[in-house]
Design an enzyme around this catalytic site. Structure first.
Site, mmCIF file in Angstrom:
data_model
loop_
_atom_site.group_PDB
_atom_site.id
_atom_site.type_symbol
_atom_site.label_atom_id
_atom_site.label_comp_id
_atom_site.label_asym_id
_atom_site.label_seq_id
_atom_site.Cartn_x
_atom_site.Cartn_y
_atom_site.Cartn_z
ATOM 1 N N LYS A 43 0.554 -1.264 -0.067
ATOM 2 C CA LYS A 43 -0.097 -0.022 -0.001
ATOM 3 C C LYS A 43 1.000 1.333 -0.107
ATOM 4 O O LYS A 43 0.519 2.316 -0.595
ATOM 5 C CB LYS A 43 -1.042 -0.116 1.180
ATOM 6 C CG LYS A 43 -2.262 -0.866 0.937
ATOM 7 C CD LYS A 43 -3.077 -0.564 2.043
ATOM 8 C CE LYS A 43 -4.155 -1.426 1.987
ATOM 9 N NZ LYS A 43 -5.469 -1.481 3.120
ATOM 10 N N LYS A 54 -5.116 -10.870 -7.068
ATOM 11 C CA LYS A 54 -6.223 -10.883 -6.187
ATOM 12 C C LYS A 54 -7.500 -10.019 -6.460
ATOM 13 O O LYS A 54 -7.190 -8.760 -6.868
ATOM 14 C CB LYS A 54 -5.772 -10.664 -4.875
ATOM 15 C CG LYS A 54 -6.497 -11.201 -3.578
ATOM 16 C CD LYS A 54 -5.876 -10.666 -2.257
ATOM 17 C CE LYS A 54 -6.129 -9.180 -2.092
ATOM 18 N NZ LYS A 54 -5.794 -8.712 -0.596
ATOM 19 N N LYS A 58 -11.116 -4.735 -3.932
ATOM 20 C CA LYS A 58 -11.832 -3.572 -3.871
ATOM 21 C C LYS A 58 -11.171 -2.408 -4.467
ATOM 22 O O LYS A 58 -11.923 -1.527 -5.056
ATOM 23 C CB LYS A 58 -12.145 -2.954 -2.440
ATOM 24 C CG LYS A 58 -12.995 -4.114 -1.686
ATOM 25 C CD LYS A 58 -13.178 -3.624 -0.297
ATOM 26 C CE LYS A 58 -13.772 -4.607 0.839
ATOM 27 N NZ LYS A 58 -13.557 -4.388 2.231
HETATM 28 P P1 TYM Z 1 -10.674 -7.103 4.045
HETATM 29 O O1 TYM Z 1 -11.618 -6.000 4.242
HETATM 30 O O2 TYM Z 1 -9.658 -6.851 3.081
HETATM 31 O O3 TYM Z 1 -11.264 -8.333 3.545
HETATM 32 C C1 TYM Z 1 -12.368 -9.079 4.243
HETATM 33 C C2 TYM Z 1 -12.118 -10.450 4.072
HETATM 34 O O4 TYM Z 1 -12.296 -10.884 2.876
HETATM 35 C C3 TYM Z 1 -11.217 -11.595 2.729
HETATM 36 N N1 TYM Z 1 -10.805 -11.533 1.296
HETATM 37 C C4 TYM Z 1 -11.040 -12.499 0.361
HETATM 38 N N2 TYM Z 1 -11.025 -14.001 0.266
HETATM 39 C C5 TYM Z 1 -10.780 -14.463 -1.014
HETATM 40 N N3 TYM Z 1 -10.489 -13.989 -2.031
HETATM 41 C C6 TYM Z 1 -10.094 -12.550 -2.109
HETATM 42 N N4 TYM Z 1 -9.884 -12.018 -3.438
HETATM 43 C C7 TYM Z 1 -10.309 -11.958 -1.005
HETATM 44 N N5 TYM Z 1 -10.272 -10.530 -0.528
HETATM 45 C C8 TYM Z 1 -10.618 -10.345 0.590
HETATM 46 C C9 TYM Z 1 -10.127 -11.417 3.423
HETATM 47 O O5 TYM Z 1 -9.263 -12.472 3.646
HETATM 48 C C10 TYM Z 1 -11.100 -10.960 4.766
HETATM 49 O O6 TYM Z 1 -10.927 -12.297 5.572
HETATM 50 N N6 TYM Z 1 -7.406 -6.654 7.698
HETATM 51 C C11 TYM Z 1 -8.569 -7.325 7.424
HETATM 52 C C12 TYM Z 1 -9.810 -6.907 8.144
HETATM 53 C C13 TYM Z 1 -9.744 -7.142 9.750
HETATM 54 C C14 TYM Z 1 -9.899 -8.439 10.425
HETATM 55 C C15 TYM Z 1 -9.644 -8.174 11.753
HETATM 56 C C16 TYM Z 1 -10.070 -9.311 9.909
HETATM 57 C C17 TYM Z 1 -9.444 -6.179 10.650
HETATM 58 N N7 TYM Z 1 -9.431 -6.635 12.021
HETATM 59 C C18 TYM Z 1 -9.689 -9.012 12.748
HETATM 60 C C19 TYM Z 1 -10.105 -10.713 10.766
HETATM 61 C C20 TYM Z 1 -10.127 -10.400 12.111
HETATM 62 C C21 TYM Z 1 -8.920 -6.822 5.979
HETATM 63 O O7 TYM Z 1 -8.355 -5.883 5.414
HETATM 64 O O8 TYM Z 1 -10.002 -7.706 5.168
#
Ligand code: TYM
Length: 354
Positions: A133, A216, A219
């Protein structure tokens, strides 16, 4: 009692990767059957959890993580509601799971500060997300973005969660969370934090872009054609799959043959996950078929699975006051548990707590 915690960022439309890699598994874990007798190590993680007993589920919308990149306040508030609507439309039941917004539960931020004092910079320097990022813009070389994984560790540990269902891209953050938990336990001569286990479940743990099978689905991709959003209508879904990048071969009859065909592998994976089956089963049905047959079948399947969810989201968004009520009740519940844990952490560290 097992406790599950997970979260998503409320930035823009959630997509098929979020749904298949995470959200769908959250619903499965919420709805685990009551425990069966003997635990058997050969079972899948969801079955293993079911055998151990029903878990308490906490699902949050991580708006504090979202502000590590610039946000418009109005849009952020709206995205939080939209994300809550997506959770519920996908099957998260506020009567069974605690659904809340991270910024409404201050103990996350407070524990983050405490954990930061046990986190060597060397550990954060290894995190690939910060490097990716911040490499895009010098304006993003911010302390908050750098410390993002420590807040994520606090999200999990403040609940003393035992299991964290996420997509594969979060694995590194989960490993760091375990390291921080261990460092805290060691320093305080306690076993206060359980070491949380990642739950990376199902066929689609890493859904790839529809334009480039090596990237991947995300968003932040500039091209809307790279992802299926949970708010896309049927025509858009059909169009996006039709335009999806592929090679010119027919589908093979075995999974191994997909290894060198990233785009084909991705579409077969998406089909398998949406249909709750395996890639091998999909290939059994479509071996020898060309894209002219497979893509429309995949689009039909995606529309059949996603359209009811999109409609439910629309209905929920039409009544924001009810959504807010659910989030307020969720925060009350989350605050009760996290304040109790925070008091215990403060006692262990020697801080003031009343
Ligand atoms: P975020 O918001 O990027 O994504 C949310 C969840 O979706 C999954 N994900 C995917 N899985 C498969 N293929 C993809 N292309 C894909 N893109 C996203 C992510 O693995 C995630 O499970 N850091 C985290 C948010 C977070 C969090 C937490 C998660 C903050 N605190 C505590 C678990 C526990 C994030 O940015 O996810």
């Amino acid at each position: 009692m097992n406790r599950i915690l997970s979260g998503m960022q409320p930035t823009g439309n959630l997509h098929l990767g979020n749904y298949l890699g995470a959200l769908r598994n959250w619903v499965k874990l919420q709805d685990l059957p009551t425990p069966k007798a003997s635990a058997d190590k050969s079972t899948k993680p969801t079955e293993a959890l079911a055998k151990e007993g029903k878990a308490e589920c906490y699902y949050c919308i991580v708006d504090l993580h979202a502000i590590t990149v610039p946000q418009d306040p109005q849009k952020l508030r709206q995205s939080v509601r939209e994300t809550a609507a997506a959770y519920i439309a996908a099957g998260i039941d506020p009567a069974k799971s605690t659904l809340f917004v991270q910024s409404a539960v201050p103990a996350h931020s407070e524990l983050m500060w405490i954990l930061s004092t046990y986190t060597p910079l060397g550990w954060l320097n290894r995190m690939t997300q910060y490097k990716d990022k911040s490499a895009k813009s010098r304006d993003l070389e911010l302390l908050g973005l750098y410390a993002y994984p420590v807040l994520m560790a606090a999200d999990i540990l403040i609940y003393r969660a035992t299991h964290v269902p996420v997509g594969e891209d979060q694995k590194q953050h989960l490993e760091l969370t375990r390291d921080i938990a261990q460092a805290f336990n060691r320093a305080t001569n306690s076993d206060f934090f359980p070491l949380p286990e990642p739950q990376i479940l199902g066929e689609a743990t890493r859904v790839m872009s529809l334009r480039d099978g090596t990237k991947k689905m995300s968003k932040s991709d500039e091209s809307d054609y790279s992802r299926i959003s949970l708010t896309d209508d049927a025509d858009t879904i059909v169009k996006k799959f039709k335009k999806a990048t592929t090679d010119s071969d027919v589908l093979p009859d075995n999974v191994k043959a997909l290894e060198a065909r990233a785009e084909a592998d991705n579409l077969v994976t998406i089909y398998a996950a949406l249909n709750d089956t395996t890639k091998a089963a999909v290939l059994k049905e479509y071996a020898g078929s060309g894209w002219g047959k497979f893509k429309p079948a995949l689009a039909d399947l995606a529309v059949a699975k996603l359209a009811p969810m999109t409609e439910k989201m629309r209905q929920l968004m039409a009544d924001p006051a009810s959504l807010d009520q659910i989030l307020i009740r969720g925060a009350e519940h989350a605050n009760a548990l996290t304040q109790k844990h925070l008091r215990e952490v403060k006692n262990l560290v020697g801080l003031w707590s009343f």
